[in-house]
Scaffold this motif. Structure first.
Motif, PDB file in Angstrom:
ATOM      1  N   LEU A   1       0.727  -1.097  -0.013  1.00 26.67           N
ATOM      2  CA  LEU A   1       0.113   0.090   0.050  1.00 26.67           C
ATOM      3  C   LEU A   1       0.955   1.367  -0.056  1.00 26.67           C
TER       4      LEU A   1
ATOM      5  N   LEU B   1       2.254   1.658  -3.277  1.00 28.16           N
ATOM      6  CA  LEU B   1       1.317   2.333  -4.067  1.00 28.16           C
ATOM      7  C   LEU B   1       1.265   3.855  -4.067  1.00 28.16           C
TER       8      LEU B   1
ATOM      9  N   LEU C   1      -6.558   5.896  -0.433  1.00 26.28           N
ATOM     10  CA  LEU C   1      -5.707   4.969   0.098  1.00 26.28           C
ATOM     11  C   LEU C   1      -5.429   5.392   1.508  1.00 26.28           C
TER      12      LEU C   1
ATOM     13  N   ALA D   1      -8.291   4.785   3.473  1.00 22.49           N
ATOM     14  CA  ALA D   1      -8.354   3.384   3.974  1.00 22.49           C
ATOM     15  C   ALA D   1      -7.285   2.758   5.234  1.00 22.49           C
ATOM     16  N   LYS D   2      -6.038   3.477   4.855  1.00 24.52           N
ATOM     17  CA  LYS D   2      -5.090   3.194   5.873  1.00 24.52           C
ATOM     18  C   LYS D   2      -5.397   3.508   7.016  1.00 24.52           C
TER      19      LYS D   2
ATOM     20  N   LEU E   1      -4.708   1.084 -10.031  1.00 19.82           N
ATOM     21  CA  LEU E   1      -3.998   0.675  -8.911  1.00 19.82           C
ATOM     22  C   LEU E   1      -4.912   1.206  -7.703  1.00 19.82           C
TER      23      LEU E   1
ATOM     24  N   LEU F   1      -8.128   0.326  -2.756  1.00 13.42           N
ATOM     25  CA  LEU F   1      -9.207   0.507  -1.896  1.00 13.42           C
ATOM     26  C   LEU F   1     -10.257  -0.565  -1.793  1.00 13.42           C
TER      27      LEU F   1
ATOM     28  N   PHE G   1      -8.625  -2.984   0.540  1.00  8.62           N
ATOM     29  CA  PHE G   1      -9.060  -2.652   2.061  1.00  8.62           C
ATOM     30  C   PHE G   1     -10.377  -2.754   2.709  1.00  8.62           C
TER      31      PHE G   1
END
Lengths: 440, 404
Positions: A19, A22, A333, A336-337, B296, B301, B304
């Motif tokens: 992640l 990315l 992202l 999400a993290k 990507l 996402l 996740f």
């Protein structure tokens, strides 16, 4: 506290390497694309005479007989108007500009004859535009007056003809006349080649040629009238075609004038002088349009000519749209993290961390990603500029990353990442500790 | 597959959903416009010059005095004619994709103040019209009696041929034959129309002016010298041009061969469209990078979300949902998100297109690009959601029974 947050951020980044990679990659690619195009834009749209450009002006009159009263003055002037304005010497410095191509041979040098790009100008050109000389000197006003057969050559030409040696005193043959070299320029690469810019509005955005290298030979405008005859590059002609035999009297625009005016009073005075000149010429019957005069300063003139190629501007817009997409990606992202760690954040909040502390911690993590992305972006920018340098365009050799743009790369990357981290960090700081602890 | 539960779940992740929608929308807008720009550039590179490009080469000599011009013409024409394989050599002022030479404003009558446009005059000596291979659609080709000496850049008067595009611009409703165009105070009567003839260096004033050219037959001389048109079979052309340059060094050692202006027409054409091809290449690079980044992002996402919903997935599986149901759920979710994005993106695409239209010579975005862009993005979404969705489908029902 900051170092602790940094430590936490690094740990968190290490936990989910894919992640992290990315996100860093998305920022790096976005930054790389934006900074490559922005650097090219920055190099092409910069001020070629920093600190001096506001004192350099480009007077124009309208010698045409165009029946339309609202037409713009031609981009350059006819011989007589330009020389009249120049010889009045009303400005602090003034230089006539006309260019041509002449056959050049160097006696004693074993090279076939070649066509040299020749700039014909007057002695003020060198001090006015701070042109650097490597050997010898430029010519003097007396040389302009006496039509001396002298020339200054570019560093490139000197390398080609004389292997870079001091060639002052040697002779080159231009067309059918011998001229003596009295000066050799140091490498000089103004961007754009501003003193020659004209006609940009007719070029449909294909203005890369304004960024070509300066001419190879510089010689007095007066001398060139004898040496080149009527072989000058002409911007445009009007009126009767019969009258075009002798360029000096022809209804053709081919001479430009640059003047240096050091304060506002002089600028106003010179504007008045040009207007008076045009009115007087109209009274004499030589001009039809006595009030169609204009005087822009250097940067205005470059703007007017849209010197930055439209493709370059399009590329910047595209690259930033691309960066925006990469940022959307990063926001998603990061969200999400951070929210994945809701439990951990809940514990920290329960143990007494304030919302601000959680927020700051998340932003440090985002900033770290930005920094790493900036590093990748910098490498990609170098790659991008290398690609630009391999393009067959006139400005290719200019495409290098300067210190300012190097710093801007990292600044933009961190800023972008912080912006991207803002909403996710805010969300993370809103995590209610009780709810999270219950689910643990 | 029911949409209602998917929408309900998305409502719980409003921000993340919104982000992906935005990303897709931007990607859709940039994708459509970038594709359109590429198509536009490539369209321009397919410009029909109207001449037999593969058989033609240009040879440009400079650095001679006008007084030597007649002599030089004679020496060059005589000297090059004997090169093996050369079909013809003639004098001309410019060739398509080369340096422009005879660019001038024209009028439709002598005394009107109104300009009819800026056109390019091709001034060609004997044999040049035939060598170019221009195709006459009405009227007649130039004859030997049409040719007179060039005064400055044009003969004082001459019968001329215009391209069909120029004829349509000047006389949209009338037969162009017999009409007169004026350049300054000189009349040129139209005796023929050719189907295509691109001007040397592009149009001034947009793509529709690219073929505003006039062919003027003239006699070589003081004001028509230095540029020569060589014709040879396509497979011999490069060698013929090489031989010609070598021969010039012998028959006219005092002149300078202009390297940029001494190339075959395919080479000149290649160079002429270099920028357009480079730009198209760059746009293609942007599109690829864009799709990659978007894909990507979706992978990241969705992964996740899958991880977050492991337990729910387990429960659903325990309650009887098949693997296909789970897979379908994530695919439907992705399809919905991408569809929202495409909807928004289409509006954005038109907005960007309007902006580009004001800045660049671009027509309106054809509607065809929208469904293509939508299909690409739907496909991309489904492809990138596949891996995480398969992982979700692999979640065993037993997860439901485990805590944490």
């Amino acid at each position: 506290m900051f170092t602790y947050y940094l430590d936490l951020a690094l740990r968190s980044l290490k936990r989910n390497k894919a992640l992290t990679a990315l996100m860093v990659l998305a920022i790096a690619v976005g930054i790389g694309a934006s900074m490559t195009t922005l650097t090219v834009m920055h190099l092409l749209s910069g001020d070629p005479m920093p600190g001096r450009s506001a004192t350099l002006f480009y007077p124009q009159v309208d010698p045409t007989d165009s029946p339309k009263p609202d037409s713009q003055p031609r981009d350059v002037m006819d011989y007589r108007s330009a020389v009249d304005l120049w010889s009045a010497h009303r400005a602090d410095r003034q230089a006539l500009i006309a260019s041509t191509e002449l056959k050049l041979r160097a006696p004693g040098v074993n090279l076939p004859p070649q066509m040299a790009r020749v700039l014909t100008t007057t002695s003020d050109f060198f001090p006015m535009f701070s042109v650097p000389l490597r050997y010898g000197t430029a010519w003097t006003p007396a040389d302009d007056e006496q039509r001396s057969r002298v020339a200054v050559i570019s560093s490139d030409l000197n390398n080609r003809l004389f292997g870079g040696a001091n060639s002052v005193g040697r002779t080159v043959r231009l067309k059918d006349s011998d001229v003596r070299i009295i000066g050799v320029l140091a490498p000089w690469r103004p961007s754009p080649q501003f003193y020659d810019v004209a006609g940009g509005r007719f070029s449909e955005g294909k203005t890369a040629s304004f960024y070509a290298k300066p001419e190879e030979v510089f010689m007095p405008f007066s001398t060139a009238q004898d040496v080149a005859g009527s072989e000058f590059n002409v911007f445009t002609c009007w009126g009767s075609v019969e009258a075009m035999k002798h360029l000096q009297t022809a209804p053709c625009a081919w001479v430009a004038l640059w003047v240096q005016l050091d304060d506002a009073a002089k600028v106003a005075g010179y504007r008045r002088f040009v207007a008076d000149y045009a009115a007087q010429q109209k009274a004499l019957g030589r001009f039809v349009h006595g009030d169609n005069t204009r005087m822009m300063d250097l940067m205005q003139w470059l703007d007017f000519n849209h010197v930055v190629p439209s493709d370059v501007r399009l590329q910047v817009v595209l690259a930033f749209a691309f960066l925006l997409i990469c940022l959307c990606n990063t926001v998603g992202l990061l969200l999400a993290k951070f929210l994945r760690r809701s439990g951990e954040i809940g514990v920290r909040r329960a143990l007494g961390a304030s919302r601000g502390a959680v927020f700051a911690q998340c932003l440090v993590e985002a900033g770290t990603i930005g920094l790493l992305g900036g590093l990748g972006g910098w490498l990609l920018t170098l790659l991008g500029l290398w690609l630009v340098r391999r393009q067959p365009v006139e400005y290719a050799d200019l495409a290098h990353l300067d210190a300012g743009m190097f710093l801007a790369t990292f600044a933009l990357a961190v800023l972008a990442a912080l912006l991207a981290g803002l909403v996710p960090a805010l969300r993370a700081s809103r995590v209610t500790p009780g709810l999270q602890l219950k689910t643990l | 597959m029911q949409i209602q539960p998917v929408l309900a779940a998305l409502r719980r992740h409003r921000l993340a959903t919104l982000l992906i929608v935005m990303e897709i929308a931007l990607a859709c807008a940039v994708l459509c416009n970038a594709c359109f720009l590429i198509a536009n550039r490539l369209q321009q590179t397919r410009l029909q010059s109207g001449v037999d490009e593969t058989s033609l080469a240009e040879l440009t000599l400079t650095g001679f005095d006008p007084s030597q011009a007649t002599d030089l013409n004679a020496r060059v024409l005589d000297g090059l004619r004997t090169i093996p394989g050369i079909q013809s050599v003639s004098v001309i002022n410019a060739v398509p994709f080369g340096q422009h030479a005879g660019t001038a404003g024209i009028k439709l009558s002598r005394d009107t103040p109104d300009s009819a446009g800026v056109v390019d005059f091709y001034v060609g000596g004997p044999g040049s019209f035939e060598a170019l291979g221009l195709h006459v659609v009405s009227g007649r080709a130039p004859q030997a009696t049409d040719m007179s000496a060039v005064a400055d850049f044009l003969p004082k008067s001459a019968p001329v041929l215009v391209s069909r595009a120029l004829a349509a611009h000047l006389w949209p409703d009338a037969d162009p034959l017999g009409k007169v165009i004026w350049c300054a105070d000189r009349p040129y009567r139209v005796t023929g129309v050719v189907d295509h003839l691109a001007r040397p260096a592009g149009g001034q004033g947009g793509p529709e002016t690219r073929e505003w050219s006039v062919f003027v037959p003239a006699l070589p001389g003081e004001n028509l010298a230095g540029v020569y048109l060589l014709r040879a079979a396509p497979d011999q052309l490069n060698r013929v041009l090489r031989d010609a340059r070598a021969r010039i060094a012998k028959i006219a050692p005092e002149v300078v061969v202009d390297s940029l202006g001494s190339q075959t027409l395919p080479q000149l054409r290649d160079r002429y469209f270099r920028d357009d091809r480079a730009m198209a290449g760059m746009l293609l690079g942007v599109i690829v990078a864009l799709l990659l980044v978007t894909a990507l992002g979706i992978v990241g996402l969705t992964s996740f979300w899958v991880a977050q919903r492991r337990k729910q997935i387990g429960v659903r599986r325990a309650l009887g949902a098949t693997r296909g149901d789970i897979l379908g759920y994530f695919q439907t979710e992705n399809f919905l998100i991408v569809s929202f994005g495409i909807g928004l993106g289409m509006l954005l695409a038109f907005g960007i297109n309007l902006l580009l239209m004001t800045q660049y010579e671009l027509p309106r975005l054809p509607l065809l690009y929208l469904p293509i862009g939508a299909l690409v993005l739907w496909g991309l979404g489904q492809l990138s959601v596949l891996a995480p969705a398969l992982r979700a489908a692999a979640v065993p029902p037993v997860v439901a029974t485990r805590s944490v």
